[in-house]
Design a protein around this motif. Structure first.
Motif, PDB file in Angstrom:
ATOM      1  N   PRO A 179       0.825  -1.219   0.000  1.00  0.00           N
ATOM      2  CA  PRO A 179       0.000   0.000   0.000  1.00  0.00           C
ATOM      3  C   PRO A 179       0.858   1.268   0.000  1.00  0.00           C
ATOM      4  O   PRO A 179       1.865   1.343   0.709  1.00  0.00           O
ATOM      5  CB  PRO A 179      -0.800  -0.126   1.307  1.00  0.00           C
ATOM      6  CG  PRO A 179      -0.038  -1.090   2.156  1.00  0.00           C
ATOM      7  CD  PRO A 179       0.655  -2.028   1.223  1.00  0.00           C
ATOM      8  N   ASP A 180       0.444   2.246  -0.798  1.00  0.00           N
ATOM      9  CA  ASP A 180       1.201   3.499  -0.894  1.00  0.00           C
ATOM     10  C   ASP A 180       0.948   4.383   0.320  1.00  0.00           C
ATOM     11  O   ASP A 180      -0.197   4.528   0.767  1.00  0.00           O
ATOM     12  CB  ASP A 180       0.775   4.282  -2.152  1.00  0.00           C
ATOM     13  CG  ASP A 180       1.450   3.754  -3.407  1.00  0.00           C
ATOM     14  OD1 ASP A 180       1.850   2.572  -3.401  1.00  0.00           O
ATOM     15  OD2 ASP A 180       1.568   4.519  -4.382  1.00  0.00           O
ATOM     16  N   LEU A 181       2.015   4.980   0.797  1.00  0.00           N
ATOM     17  CA  LEU A 181       1.897   5.950   1.891  1.00  0.00           C
ATOM     18  C   LEU A 181       1.362   7.269   1.350  1.00  0.00           C
ATOM     19  O   LEU A 181       1.538   7.582   0.159  1.00  0.00           O
ATOM     20  CB  LEU A 181       3.261   6.149   2.560  1.00  0.00           C
ATOM     21  CG  LEU A 181       3.679   4.983   3.469  1.00  0.00           C
ATOM     22  CD1 LEU A 181       5.184   4.970   3.679  1.00  0.00           C
ATOM     23  CD2 LEU A 181       2.945   5.060   4.815  1.00  0.00           C
ATOM     24  N   ASN A 182       0.785   8.028   2.240  1.00  0.00           N
ATOM     25  CA  ASN A 182       0.244   9.338   1.867  1.00  0.00           C
ATOM     26  C   ASN A 182       1.260  10.414   2.245  1.00  0.00           C
ATOM     27  O   ASN A 182       1.340  10.834   3.405  1.00  0.00           O
ATOM     28  CB  ASN A 182      -1.079   9.569   2.611  1.00  0.00           C
ATOM     29  CG  ASN A 182      -1.601  10.977   2.389  1.00  0.00           C
ATOM     30  OD1 ASN A 182      -1.148  11.681   1.484  1.00  0.00           O
ATOM     31  ND2 ASN A 182      -2.549  11.386   3.213  1.00  0.00           N
ATOM     32  N   TRP A 183       2.040  10.839   1.252  1.00  0.00           N
ATOM     33  CA  TRP A 183       3.124  11.795   1.536  1.00  0.00           C
ATOM     34  C   TRP A 183       2.632  13.226   1.709  1.00  0.00           C
ATOM     35  O   TRP A 183       3.426  14.135   1.910  1.00  0.00           O
ATOM     36  CB  TRP A 183       4.221  11.661   0.482  1.00  0.00           C
ATOM     37  CG  TRP A 183       5.165  10.585   0.914  1.00  0.00           C
ATOM     38  CD1 TRP A 183       5.059   9.254   0.674  1.00  0.00           C
ATOM     39  CD2 TRP A 183       6.321  10.760   1.739  1.00  0.00           C
ATOM     40  NE1 TRP A 183       6.083   8.574   1.287  1.00  0.00           N
ATOM     41  CE2 TRP A 183       6.872   9.476   1.943  1.00  0.00           C
ATOM     42  CE3 TRP A 183       6.954  11.859   2.324  1.00  0.00           C
ATOM     43  CZ2 TRP A 183       8.027   9.272   2.710  1.00  0.00           C
ATOM     44  CZ3 TRP A 183       8.098  11.658   3.080  1.00  0.00           C
ATOM     45  CH2 TRP A 183       8.625  10.376   3.270  1.00  0.00           C
ATOM     46  N   TRP A 184       1.311  13.429   1.644  1.00  0.00           N
ATOM     47  CA  TRP A 184       0.784  14.748   2.012  1.00  0.00           C
ATOM     48  C   TRP A 184       0.698  14.861   3.529  1.00  0.00           C
ATOM     49  O   TRP A 184       0.523  15.954   4.065  1.00  0.00           O
ATOM     50  CB  TRP A 184      -0.614  14.950   1.411  1.00  0.00           C
ATOM     51  CG  TRP A 184      -0.588  15.064  -0.076  1.00  0.00           C
ATOM     52  CD1 TRP A 184      -0.914  14.099  -0.977  1.00  0.00           C
ATOM     53  CD2 TRP A 184      -0.212  16.222  -0.835  1.00  0.00           C
ATOM     54  NE1 TRP A 184      -0.763  14.566  -2.258  1.00  0.00           N
ATOM     55  CE2 TRP A 184      -0.341  15.883  -2.194  1.00  0.00           C
ATOM     56  CE3 TRP A 184       0.222  17.503  -0.505  1.00  0.00           C
ATOM     57  CZ2 TRP A 184      -0.057  16.770  -3.228  1.00  0.00           C
ATOM     58  CZ3 TRP A 184       0.503  18.392  -1.528  1.00  0.00           C
ATOM     59  CH2 TRP A 184       0.368  18.025  -2.864  1.00  0.00           C
ATOM     60  N   ASN A 185       0.778  13.713   4.197  1.00  0.00           N
ATOM     61  CA  ASN A 185       0.610  13.687   5.651  1.00  0.00           C
ATOM     62  C   ASN A 185       1.945  14.019   6.339  1.00  0.00           C
ATOM     63  O   ASN A 185       2.952  13.333   6.138  1.00  0.00           O
ATOM     64  CB  ASN A 185       0.115  12.288   6.053  1.00  0.00           C
ATOM     65  CG  ASN A 185      -0.164  12.180   7.528  1.00  0.00           C
ATOM     66  OD1 ASN A 185       0.680  12.513   8.355  1.00  0.00           O
ATOM     67  ND2 ASN A 185      -1.352  11.713   7.868  1.00  0.00           N
ATOM     68  N   GLU A 186       1.917  15.036   7.172  1.00  0.00           N
ATOM     69  CA  GLU A 186       3.137  15.514   7.828  1.00  0.00           C
ATOM     70  C   GLU A 186       3.750  14.441   8.735  1.00  0.00           C
ATOM     71  O   GLU A 186       4.972  14.347   8.865  1.00  0.00           O
ATOM     72  CB  GLU A 186       2.782  16.783   8.619  1.00  0.00           C
ATOM     73  CG  GLU A 186       3.925  17.737   8.920  1.00  0.00           C
ATOM     74  CD  GLU A 186       4.783  18.136   7.718  1.00  0.00           C
ATOM     75  OE1 GLU A 186       6.011  18.162   7.892  1.00  0.00           O
ATOM     76  OE2 GLU A 186       4.245  18.407   6.613  1.00  0.00           O
TER      77      GLU A 186
END
Ligand code: NOJ
Length: 544
Positions: A179-186
């Motif tokens: 699963p891809d991580l959400n790189w918008w998340n700080e």
């Protein structure tokens, strides 16, 4: 911080720019506990080989904990060691022992995704309100139940998998187990800062960053446009241009953050990005030349046919595109792309030798893949042999990546010196009699002897390490260039001999029968697929 990870060597040159890097695929390097899989102690045992060869840094494909859906590229704990590869003590010993030999260690960092068994994902998928829910990319299926958008996984099929527990789908640019991580998340950004600090504190000298061009996705998850006839092969294959799930402009902000993080260390770590993009996009990953990646893999080069015109064009475009201060990377093989002695050279040793000379003589950092130094080609495998999920899934349309991942042949003993006699290696050994390290070490005409001599020459000659690249006029099918003030490189990539006029000087080394020390007076003659490096009698003034 331990280990000899100074930014610059004794000559004031950044070690990663002027040295030679070497990729190790740990599971296939050397097995010390007779389980048929390579391990960290096996790497430690063979450090003498790497020191003797003259490499300056090793990049380890992932050694972190993983359920191995994608053989380590599905990480379930970024600050751990996969038990069947060894222990954290082994990593410490490896860094120390490599350091004693002047070799730095780069870890593989996989920031785009985790394993679906990572505690972060287990939490995220447990409920819509889970603490780590937003660490991954979730979206509602369309009203008709289809995927949230049209993105396809780079491993084929939809990039979304529905999750029954919470009724949403999660994004994965590779396997559903990744699963891809959400790189918008700080918090995700902070977590990776900690991971990088963890490894830097242990003494690693840098990171190879997995698919670092795809980590950020379009915040609105917009559909990709359909591919047109002008698009590249990949876009045609997937039927869409991956404009919203790859190469987003915001990725550069993340890379700049990583660069400031590693630069803050007393001995800054090097960032070597996996950047499967065109030459015109590659330059952006270096930022200003000093604030993003130190090194970015050049996929157009590795994917080009082994032809003078094609390779020369990519090198010229790269030289022209990179910002001042940026440093190219040249590679022929890796664990995904197959081995160049087969792919480029069609198992013709003359071509493999010419390719090695080319890699060592361009301006930039050469990255060898384990086995390149002996001209090791792909191993023919059957479907039953396959361990790569892509080979298992797509055979016979696509044979997967295992043919380039088979064990390193250290000798012609049973087990190839890779494992104990009688032990079945995790992937079949190739023909260890035809090609192995021991046999080539004592042979002055071997590929290994040539590779070592090329590395030594590069170390000796400042022109070959740092001199500018300039293409020279040459007949079609011949690639000739100068390096720095005096050096020239000529590779005849044709099936007939060739004579190159207007050259005077002395040859240092050639891929054919020994040409070192040979004078060149007015004309240089080369056999088919022969390459040489030489020096002119007089310096030329340089542009750079
Ligand atoms: C690139 C790696 O080199 C490859 O082996 C892997 O399957 C994908 N990224 C996913 O991590």
């Amino acid at each position: 911080m331990s280990g000899p990870v100074n930014e610059e060597d004794g000559r004031g040159e950044p070690w990663w720019a002027f040295g030679v890097l070497y990729q190790i695929y740990p599971r296939s390097f050397a097995d010390t506990n007779a389980d048929g899989m390579g391990d960290l102690p096996g790497i430690i045992e063979h450090l003498d080989h790497l020191e003797w060869l003259g490499v300056d840094g090793i990049w380890l494909s992932p050694v972190t904990r993983s359920p191995n859906a994608d053989w380590g590229y599905d990480v379930s704990d970024f600050c751990s060691v996969q038990p069947d590869l060894g222990t954290m003590d082994d990593v410490d010993t490896l860094i120390a022992e490599a350091g004693r030999r002047g070799i730095r260690v780069l870890m593989d960092l996989v920031p785009n995704h985790t394993s679906d068994q990572h505690p972060w994902f287990l939490d995220a998928r447990s409920s819509r309100d889970a603490a780590k829910r937003d660490w991954y990319v979730w979206a509602d299926p369309k009203p008709d139940g289809s995927a949230p958008n049209n993105w396809v996984s780079s491993f084929g099929g939809p990039a979304w998998t529905p999750d029954a527990t919470t009724g949403q789908s999660y994004l994965h640019n590779h396997l559903a187990e990744q699963p891809d991580l959400n790189w918008w998340n700080e918090e995700v950004r902070d977590a990776f800062d900690e991971i990088m600090r963890f490894w830097c504190d242990r003494g690693v000298a840098g990171f190879r960053i997995d698919v670092c061009n795809v980590i950020i996705k379009d915040a609105q998850l917009r559909d990709n446009p359909a591919a047109t006839e002008e698009d590249d092969f990949e876009a045609q294959m997937f039927g869409q241009r991956a404009v919203y799930n790859t190469n987003r402009p915001e990725v550069h902000e993340v890379i700049r953050r990583w660069r400031s993080l590693v630069d803050a260390f007393e001995d800054p770590a090097v960032l070597l990005g996996e950047t499967p993009v065109g030459v015109s996009e590659l330059a952006a990953y270096y930022g200003s030349g000093h604030d993003e990646l130190h090194l970015a893999f050049n996929f157009p080069f590795i994917s080009a046919p082994f032809e003078a015109g094609a390779l020369r064009a990519i090198v010229e475009q790269t030289e022209a595109a990179l910002p001042p201060g940026a440093w190219p990377v040249w590679t022929g093989s890796n664990h995904d792309m197959f081995r160049f002695p087969t792919r480029w050279a069609g198992d013709d040793p003359r071509k493999a030798r010419a390719a090695l000379l080319m890699l060592m003589a361009l301006r930039g950092t050469p990255v060898l893949y384990q086995g390149d130094e002996i001209g090791l080609g792909n191993t023919n495998l059957t479907h039953e042999d396959m361990r790569d999920p892509l080979g298992v899934r797509y055979w016979p349309y696509y044979e997967g990546r295992d043919a380039g991942r088979t064990p390193m042949p250290w000798s012609d003993a049973p087990g190839g010196g890779f494992t104990e006699p009688g032990v079945r290696p995790w992937l079949p050994l190739g023909d260890v009699h035809a090609c192995n390290v021991d046999g080539q070490r004592s042979d002055p005409a071997s590929v290994l002897t040539l590779t070592r001599a090329l590395i030594a020459l590069r170390r000796q000659e400042a022109d070959l390490r740092r001199g500018d690249y300039r293409s020279l006029d040459a007949p079609e099918g011949v690639w000739a260039w100068s390096r720095g003030r005096r050096h020239f490189v000529v590779i005849n990539m044709r099936d007939e001999p060739v004579a190159l006029p207007d050259l005077d000087g002395t040859l240092w080394i050639g891929t054919g029968p020994s040409r070192g020390g040979e004078p060149v007076e007015g004309s240089l003659e080369l056999g088919p697929w022969e390459g040489v490096i030489g020096a002119r009698a007089t310096s030329r003034s340089t542009a750079r």
